[in-house]
Design an enzyme around this catalytic site. Structure first.
Site, PDB file in Angstrom:
ATOM      1  CG  HIS A  88      -2.111  -0.866   1.119  1.00 29.07           C
ATOM      2  ND1 HIS A  88      -3.267  -0.524   0.449  1.00 29.07           N
ATOM      3  CD2 HIS A  88      -2.321  -2.113   1.603  1.00 29.07           C
ATOM      4  CE1 HIS A  88      -4.141  -1.510   0.533  1.00 29.07           C
ATOM      5  NE2 HIS A  88      -3.596  -2.488   1.224  1.00 29.07           N
ATOM      6  CE  LYS A 142      -7.041  13.350   0.215  1.00 30.01           C
ATOM      7  NZ  LYS A 142      -6.973  12.376  -0.871  1.00 30.01           N
ATOM      8  NE  ARG A 143      -2.283   8.188   6.397  1.00 31.18           N
ATOM      9  CZ  ARG A 143      -1.096   8.079   5.799  1.00 31.18           C
ATOM     10  NH1 ARG A 143      -0.009   8.546   6.384  1.00 31.18           N
ATOM     11  NH2 ARG A 143      -0.991   7.498   4.612  1.00 31.18           N
ATOM     12  CE  LYS A 176      -2.661  10.369   2.732  1.00 33.39           C
ATOM     13  NZ  LYS A 176      -3.240   9.601   1.616  1.00 33.39           N
ATOM     14  CB  THR A 216     -10.480   4.512  -1.128  1.00 31.56           C
ATOM     15  OG1 THR A 216     -10.066   4.887   0.190  1.00 31.56           O
ATOM     16  CG2 THR A 216      -9.756   3.251  -1.554  1.00 31.56           C
ATOM     17  CE  LYS A 275     -14.217   5.754   1.049  1.00 21.40           C
ATOM     18  NZ  LYS A 275     -13.370   5.962   2.244  1.00 21.40           N
TER      19      LYS A 275
END
Length: 854
Positions: free
Chosen positions: A393, A584-585, A590, A692, A696
């Site tokens: 991952h 998100k985290r 990111k 993911t 969504k």
């Protein structure tokens, strides 16, 4: 007044079954549920809710509140799941089918009530039953805590996988840890993250089933000794260990309208000697419970801070605890059915390892087969490799776990011996393939040599598995050409791709009922179990009446999201503005920081009067930072500081609003993604494995602004089938970043970009931290002095361009609605039903099994 017993049929008549003969009882136990069928209509649900409230929970009119009403509803629903749960596993035993097992440190399940009602097909009946009791399903659902079993995408993917396995009627067990406190509950105090215990179990967990009869011991420490068994075989045993008791708690995982209920088994750690009476009587009260406290720490908290040596050791304990307890359970189940013959064990069992966390399972399965069941090395190794499969991952080398050999020698001496032997045999294979290539041997070795040797868990997983997969096509390609290139050259047949997905049942049917109803009215309901059918929605994008209805649904969802933001953040969001969302985290790759810089850019434009053709925008950012991740916490503080200034500046007005949502969680995402207009998927290219959240948002009609990273590439490919303008692309590609990195100087980029200069100057001036000078120096340093590793400055100008395109597109609401519809129509690939189908076709090879009829 006591409720009447629930009848077996809708007619209210219940026949007493014939008394079974002695010979047929075992067969009946294996093939039939133990209780009569419970009514699924509102009347019977209402009766059972009342019964559980009165008798199971002992409540009356003087001692009842919504907490107990919620529990009574859960127990009534769980009764109906229980029938199907038993029927499902009776069918598995009767079929003697091959079973799959999903081992994961995280299962981010969220709330269970709404999902259970949806999959049982009794949402309307439940609403009617509760209305008859003067209750509201919406209010009672708020009584349920999000299960604190995960952190981010890894855990939510595992939860979606479990849903799809049950819906596809695949015999798959989930294995995880029953954390007392989950990750943590995030509060924002003075703009800073504060971690509090996530006491999700404080009010009990009515969904779970405690199974103490399947408790097993997990060994730690001690030493090994060689001996000769009565058959003259040289054997090894692990002695003088300090054992921990793993006790299982089972959660039901219902499939959609098919009678199947699979199991998620969670392990709780306790001490076999929970209480030392002699110490207690001697006055040593702390010592009397010391072993219990030490054992319980293993399942106390998800991802304890590993900045300390004790934290690292606890993480390793958690991983071995999960792997050992789960594999012992799998072997126990096999022996109970087949006896001590392991000839066909690999034909009947397959384990998917979710990232490197459970990969100590390679050594542990070898230990169980050799030490506990007297198999030889070659036979055990053949079984282990066939049984295990590994999902990677991450593309971040620093995220590939490595454990100090010294720590393993102290905690897990027997598994370490097995790892050394695996490595020795594996390096002989490498040497035979590439004679004299010692550099390659060093790269591929499971043991990283040096002053302080480490065990490379990813290498162990690859060597000990039959399959290695990434979770998006780009990710898998980069694994083969980068991180795992040597292994791919040795075993190309082991590597494959399985692009992630999400379950459309929770992430569309459940969380967005308004949009779901609109879709079903247009194309029917087949999409709920076959998301490829949602492509039929595309022609509706040309229908003006449908676009109008679509826009009305989106606005209602935005009103609901604005209410959440007001409640949790105290910030007013205008539902007519563009809702620009990144949840998100919190991690540098990111690039929440890039998003924040764009907000400063918009604020600077407003202050300079550059507001012609302005698109009002509400920016929502949310996510948790790891407790020891200092720069991620600084980013949270930075976003909060920007929000304080922007939201209070009268010059800004309704043009721009900013909020940081605290304690991002599954139940919050269920309200966020239906109301989002623009989905921020802006990671540095080549760093996000899949994502993911992007799926969504797409499934709920948001348009994506993103880089060519992870599953963004495939999302863009799918929606581009309908033309351009439905995805806002920006940024350097993975190849461009690699080419540029060697000579990259962020100062040169800044010098050539006046907009970025103004943004950084405004931050450097202290405008967002006037009372706390210097607190954002580390953020500025990451962008300049420290080299801008995540290419934020390099991508800033192109990001601004793409944001301008998105703002312009949003001003044309008819065009935006059409793009929103087409994004949903293009989302069919991104269902976990498709992902799990591919896992099963290529790796697991399980046969679907129907639950026995009730």
């Amino acid at each position: 007044m006591p409720a009447k017993p629930s009848p077996a049929t809708s007619t209210g008549k219940m026949k007493r079954p014939a008394r079974p003969t002695r010979q047929s009882r075992q067969e009946q136990a294996e093939t039939q549920p133990l209780n009569p069928v419970l009514g699924m209509d509102a009347e019977h649900l209402r009766e059972d809710i009342t019964r559980h409230l009165s008798y199971t929970l002992g409540r009356d009119s003087y001692s009842v509140n919504n907490h107990y009403r919620y529990q009574a509803v859960v127990l009534a629903v769980r009764d109906r799941l229980m029938e199907r749960w038993k029927a499902t596993h009776a069918a598995y035993y009767k079929a003697d089918c091959k079973r799959g097992y999903y081992l994961s440190l995280e299962f981010l399940m969220g709330r269970a009530l709404g999902n259970a009602l949806l999959n049982l097909g009794i949402e309307g009946e439940a609403v009617e039953a509760m209305r008859g009791l003067g209750l509201s399903l919406e209010d009672l659902s708020e009584e349920e805590n999000d299960a604190g079993l995960g952190n981010g995408g890894l855990g939510r993917l595992a939860a979606c996988f479990m849903d799809s396995c049950a819906t596809l009627q695949l015999p798959v067990f989930g294995y995880g840890i029953r954390y007392d406190f989950g990750m943590f509950r995030q509060r924002i105090v003075n703009r800073q993250q504060v971690e509090e215990p996530d006491a999700w179990l404080a009010d009990g967990m009515p969904w779970e089933l405690h199974r103490p009869e399947y408790a097993t011991r997990v060994k730690f420490r001690g030493k090994t000794e060689f001996f000769t068994d009565p058959e003259g075989r040289n054997r090894v045993r692990w002695i003088e260990t300090r054992d921990v008791l793993a006790t299982p708690y089972d959660l039901p995982v219902p499939g959609y309208l098919n009678g199947t209920v699979n199991t998620l088994r969670l392990w709780r750690a306790t001490s076999p000697e929970a209480f030392n009476l002699a110490d207690f009587n001697a006055g040593d009260y702390d010592g009397a419970v010391e072993s219990q406290a030490a054992a319980e720490n293993i399942s106390r908290v998800l991802y304890p801070n590993d900045k300390s040596e004790n934290g690292k050791e606890l993480r390793l304990k958690q991983q071995y605890f999960l792997a050992s307890a789960s594999l012992q359970d799998i072997v126990r189940r096999w022996v109970a059915k087949h006896g001590p013959n392991f000839e066909h064990f690999a034909d009947g069992n397959v384990c998917q390892l979710n990232d490197t966390h459970p990969t100590i399972a390679v050594a542990e399965l070898m230990r169980l087969l050799m030490d506990e069941h007297a198999l030889g090395w070659d036979e055990s190794w053949a079984i282990t490799q066939r049984c295990l499969a590994y999902t990677n991952h991450t593309l971040l080398p620093e995220a590939l776990e490595k454990w100090p050999v010294a720590m393993l020698r102290h905690l897990l001496p027997r598994p370490l011996e097995i790892i050394f032997e695996i490595n020795a045999r594996f390096l002989r294979t490498v040497a035979n393939r590439w004679p004299g290539d010692t550099a390659r041997q060093a790269r591929m070795s499971i043991i990283e040599e040096g002053p302080h040797p480490h065990v490379r868990m990813a290498n162990l997983a690859i060597v000990g598995s039959s399959s290695v997969n990434g979770v998006a096509q780009l990710h898998s390609d980069l694994l083969k050409s980068g991180l795992f290139r040597d292994f791919n050259e040795l075993w190309p047949e082991r590597f494959n791709n399985k692009t992630n997905g999400v379950t459309q049942r929770r992430w569309l049917a459940l969380c967005n009922p308004r949009q779901s109803d609109l879709i079903t009215q247009a194309i029917g309901s087949e999409w709920v179990t076959d998301l490829s059918k949602i492509a039929r929605l595309a022609p509706s994008a040309k229908n003006a009446d449908f676009r109008k209805a679509w826009r009305a649904v989106k606005r209602e969802n935005k009103v609901a999201l604005a209410a959440l933001v007001k409640e949790d953040c105290g910030v007013e969001f205008n539902p007519d503005a563009m809702f620009d969302v990144q949840v998100k985290r919190i991690h540098e790759y990111k690039r929440q920081l890039l998003n924040a810089l764009h907000v400063v850019h918009l604020y600077d434009r407003i202050k300079r009067g550059d507001v012609a053709d302005w698109t009002p925008r509400c920016v929502l950012i949310g996510g948790k930072a790891a407790p020891g991740y200092a720069i991620a916490k600084s980013i949270i503080r930075f976003v909060g500081a920007i929000a304080d200034v922007v939201n209070k500046d009268p010059d800004v007005g309704d043009r721009l609003r900013v909020a940081f949502l605290p304690n991002y969680r599954v139940s919050a995402m269920e309200r966020i993604c239906p109301g989002a207009d623009l989905s921020e998927q802006i990671s540095t290219a080549g760093k996000e494995a899949s994502g993911t959240g992007n799926m969504k948002f797409m499934m709920n009609g948001a348009l994506t602004i993103g880089t060519l990273d992870g599953a963004n590439i495939e999302i863009r490919e799918e929606v581009m089938r309908y033309g351009d303008g439905h995805f806002f692309l920006f940024g350097l590609t993975t190849e461009q970043i690699a080419e540029r990195r060697a000579t990259y100087r962020p100062q040169d980029v800044i010098a050539g970009d006046p907009a970025l200069q103004r943004v950084l100057a405004l931050i450097r001036s202290g405008h967002f931290n006037q009372t706390d000078p210097g607190i954002f120096n580390d953020i500025l340093a990451t962008l300049t002095d420290w080299g801008d590793h995540w290419m934020i400055c390099a991508d800033f100008a192109d990001y601004v361009r793409a944001q301008d395109e998105a703002a312009k597109a949003y001003r044309d609401q008819e065009r935006w609605a059409a793009s929103s519809i087409l994004n949903v129509a293009a989302s069919g690939k991104f269902s976990t039903d498709r992902t799990i189908g591919e896992y099963n076709r290529d790796i697991w090879k399980l046969t679907p099994v129907r639950a026995l009829p009730l």
